[in-house]
Design a protein around this motif. Structure first.
Motif, mmCIF file in Angstrom:
data_model
loop_
_atom_site.group_PDB
_atom_site.id
_atom_site.type_symbol
_atom_site.label_atom_id
_atom_site.label_comp_id
_atom_site.label_asym_id
_atom_site.label_seq_id
_atom_site.Cartn_x
_atom_site.Cartn_y
_atom_site.Cartn_z
ATOM 1 N N GLU A 97 0.804 -1.225 0.000
ATOM 2 C CA GLU A 97 0.000 0.000 0.000
ATOM 3 C C GLU A 97 0.843 1.285 0.000
ATOM 4 N N VAL A 98 2.176 1.178 0.113
ATOM 5 C CA VAL A 98 2.993 2.395 0.182
ATOM 6 C C VAL A 98 3.597 2.711 -1.188
ATOM 7 N N ASP A 99 3.983 3.984 -1.354
ATOM 8 C CA ASP A 99 4.560 4.433 -2.624
ATOM 9 C C ASP A 99 6.060 4.218 -2.682
ATOM 10 N N ALA A 100 6.712 4.228 -1.519
ATOM 11 C CA ALA A 100 8.156 4.032 -1.456
ATOM 12 C C ALA A 100 8.492 3.304 -0.161
ATOM 13 N N ILE A 101 9.646 2.657 -0.153
ATOM 14 C CA ILE A 101 10.064 1.858 0.999
ATOM 15 C C ILE A 101 11.319 2.457 1.619
ATOM 16 N N ILE A 102 11.294 2.614 2.942
ATOM 17 C CA ILE A 102 12.493 3.005 3.682
ATOM 18 C C ILE A 102 12.994 1.765 4.402
ATOM 19 N N HIS A 103 14.143 1.268 3.961
ATOM 20 C CA HIS A 103 14.751 0.113 4.616
ATOM 21 C C HIS A 103 15.540 0.606 5.826
ATOM 22 N N MET A 104 15.119 0.208 7.010
ATOM 23 C CA MET A 104 15.839 0.557 8.240
ATOM 24 C C MET A 104 16.838 -0.557 8.516
ATOM 25 N N ILE A 105 18.130 -0.189 8.566
ATOM 26 C CA ILE A 105 19.196 -1.172 8.686
ATOM 27 C C ILE A 105 19.942 -0.960 9.999
ATOM 28 N N ARG A 106 20.123 -2.012 10.757
ATOM 29 C CA ARG A 106 20.847 -1.899 12.032
ATOM 30 C C ARG A 106 22.354 -1.832 11.776
ATOM 31 N N CYS A 107 22.966 -0.716 12.187
ATOM 32 C CA CYS A 107 24.414 -0.532 12.038
ATOM 33 C C CYS A 107 25.018 -0.112 13.376
ATOM 34 N N PHE A 108 24.510 -0.641 14.444
ATOM 35 C CA PHE A 108 25.023 -0.325 15.779
ATOM 36 C C PHE A 108 25.079 -1.595 16.612
ATOM 37 N N GLU A 109 25.975 -1.601 17.595
ATOM 38 C CA GLU A 109 26.085 -2.726 18.528
ATOM 39 C C GLU A 109 25.434 -2.335 19.846
ATOM 40 N N SER A 110 24.763 -3.284 20.462
ATOM 41 C CA SER A 110 24.148 -3.031 21.764
ATOM 42 C C SER A 110 23.830 -4.353 22.440
ATOM 43 N N ASP A 111 24.268 -4.463 23.687
ATOM 44 C CA ASP A 111 23.934 -5.666 24.466
ATOM 45 C C ASP A 111 22.527 -5.562 25.032
ATOM 46 N N ASP A 112 21.968 -4.344 24.997
ATOM 47 C CA ASP A 112 20.660 -4.113 25.622
ATOM 48 C C ASP A 112 19.494 -4.392 24.674
ATOM 49 N N ILE A 113 19.770 -4.396 23.364
ATOM 50 C CA ILE A 113 18.696 -4.570 22.391
ATOM 51 C C ILE A 113 18.870 -5.893 21.651
ATOM 52 N N GLN A 114 17.844 -6.734 21.740
ATOM 53 C CA GLN A 114 17.909 -8.042 21.093
ATOM 54 C C GLN A 114 18.128 -7.897 19.594
ATOM 55 N N ASN A 115 18.782 -8.888 19.024
ATOM 56 C CA ASN A 115 18.969 -8.958 17.581
ATOM 57 C C ASN A 115 18.477 -10.322 17.135
ATOM 58 N N VAL A 116 17.665 -10.369 16.100
ATOM 59 C CA VAL A 116 17.124 -11.665 15.668
ATOM 60 C C VAL A 116 18.198 -12.540 15.031
ATOM 61 N N ASN A 117 19.333 -11.930 14.646
ATOM 62 C CA ASN A 117 20.458 -12.685 14.092
ATOM 63 C C ASN A 117 21.627 -12.653 15.075
#
Length: 358
Positions: A97-117
């Motif tokens: 339904e959107v006209d354009a896509i903004i891909h949000m890419i994780r480029c930071f390290e953090s022990d406090d925020i889970q990462n699915v990979n």
């Protein structure tokens, strides 16, 4: 006209934090677990434009109305989304339904925020999302090319779908193959996820805003700088909580000349190939969104359909001349106001006054 940019990415890369900053709200839950955003949040954001501020002063307008762009916070996709993994099917339908896509890419390290990979790899993360969208497109194309569904498509649509199918199956560049043979309008009407215009937002920590880091450098090396923006979603959210003077001082302190959000909004506007024209008078100065190469009657129709139907002409002054001549009256007296007809192509920055029959 409403234009929507969808913010997509893997879970916990900062999509909802960015959305909160964009809309200066807490509509999106920025919780530290996957799939916290189930229904897409939509925020309508004013497009910053310094020209509008000057028009308000010149015309002594009571109101200033910016043009807007909508951002949609779409919940995180995971590998297998095209087959329904996570909340995949629902989210992929939101992307359509959107006209354009903004891909949000994780480029930071953090022990406090889970990462699915297990590790940080922005190139892999983007490829996961792009692959899932391509697989969803493949399923959609195959259904539409099924004998019983073919009768609902024109010959041209079938040709585009067959070209897309061949490109995906043989790992060819889908966009390149389609743009080589068909117009943007034809491709847009087919509605494939993989052909939507896209921006890449690298979400970084504070110390990486100016120079980036090893993750952003690797990403830019592969995908280029043109449509890539470095943003710290956390910092942007903090900036948005500050008052005007505090905001200015804080940005100076961290050496930030312009907010990442302003850059993102402008880039989104450019990505969608949109332009701005203005109307300006004592009641209000207003910015209006039109696609590039828009004719004067179509632009008039953005304001009201009656303006397009009864279009006679457009009184036109370029933004620069309007400012130089201090408004409508002097622009007209100094011969800088033009009368343009139905074939006139509106230019970015035109200040227009439409004449029409009701």
């Amino acid at each position: 006209m409403g234009f929507k940019c969808g913010i997509v990415g893997l879970p916990n890369v900062g999509k909802s934090t960015l959305f909160n900053a964009l809309t200066n709200s807490s509509k999106a839950q920025a919780e530290n677990f996957p799939f916290c955003t189930i229904d897409p949040n939509i925020g309508i954001v004013p497009v910053p434009d310094e020209r509008l501020d000057k028009l308000v002063l010149i015309s002594n307008s009571k109101k200033k109305i910016n043009t807007t762009i909508s951002f949609v916070d779409i919940a995180g996709l995971v590998k297998g989304a095209s087959k329904g993994e996570g909340l995949g099917n629902k989210f992929l339908s939101h992307i359509r339904e959107v006209d354009a896509i903004i891909h949000m890419i994780r480029c930071f390290e953090s022990d406090d925020i889970q990462n699915v990979n297990p590790d940080i790899d922005p190139i892999r993360d983007l490829e996961i999302i792009e692959t899932e969208m391509k697989l969803a497109d493949l399923e959609s194309i195959q259904k539409r090319l099924d004998k019983k569904n073919k009768k609902n498509s024109s010959e041209n649509e079938i040709n585009i779908l067959e070209t897309a199918l061949d490109s995906i199956n043989n790992d060819k560049n889908l966009e390149e193959m389609l743009h080589k043979n068909y117009s943007k309008k034809e491709i847009h009407q087919i509605g494939l996820l993989s052909t939507k215009p896209r921006l890449f937002v690298c979400n970084v920590d504070e110390k990486s805003i100016s120079e980036g880091n090893r993750y952003t450098k690797a990403f830019i090396s592969k995908f280029g700088e043109k449509n890539t923006i470095l943003i710290s979603a956390d910092i942007e959210n903090q900036i948005n909580q500050l008052e005007s003077e505090e905001k200015t001082n804080y940005m100076k302190m961290i050496n930030l000349k312009e907010t990442g959000l302003n850059i993102l909004i402008k880039k989104g506007y450019q990505l969608l190939e949109l332009e701005t024209f203005f109307t300006s008078g004592p009641e209000e100065s207003r910015a209006w969104t039109v696609p590039t190469n828009c004719t004067a009657p179509k632009a008039a129709g953005i304001i009201h359909t009656d303006f397009e139907k009864g279009f006679i002409r457009a009184e036109t002054v370029s933004y620069e001349e309007f400012i130089t001549n201090n408004g409508w009256l002097n622009s007209k007296n100094n011969g800088k106001m033009r009368l343009e007809g139905k074939d006139y192509i509106v230019k970015d920055g035109d200040v227009l006054n439409f004449r029409f029959n009701t």
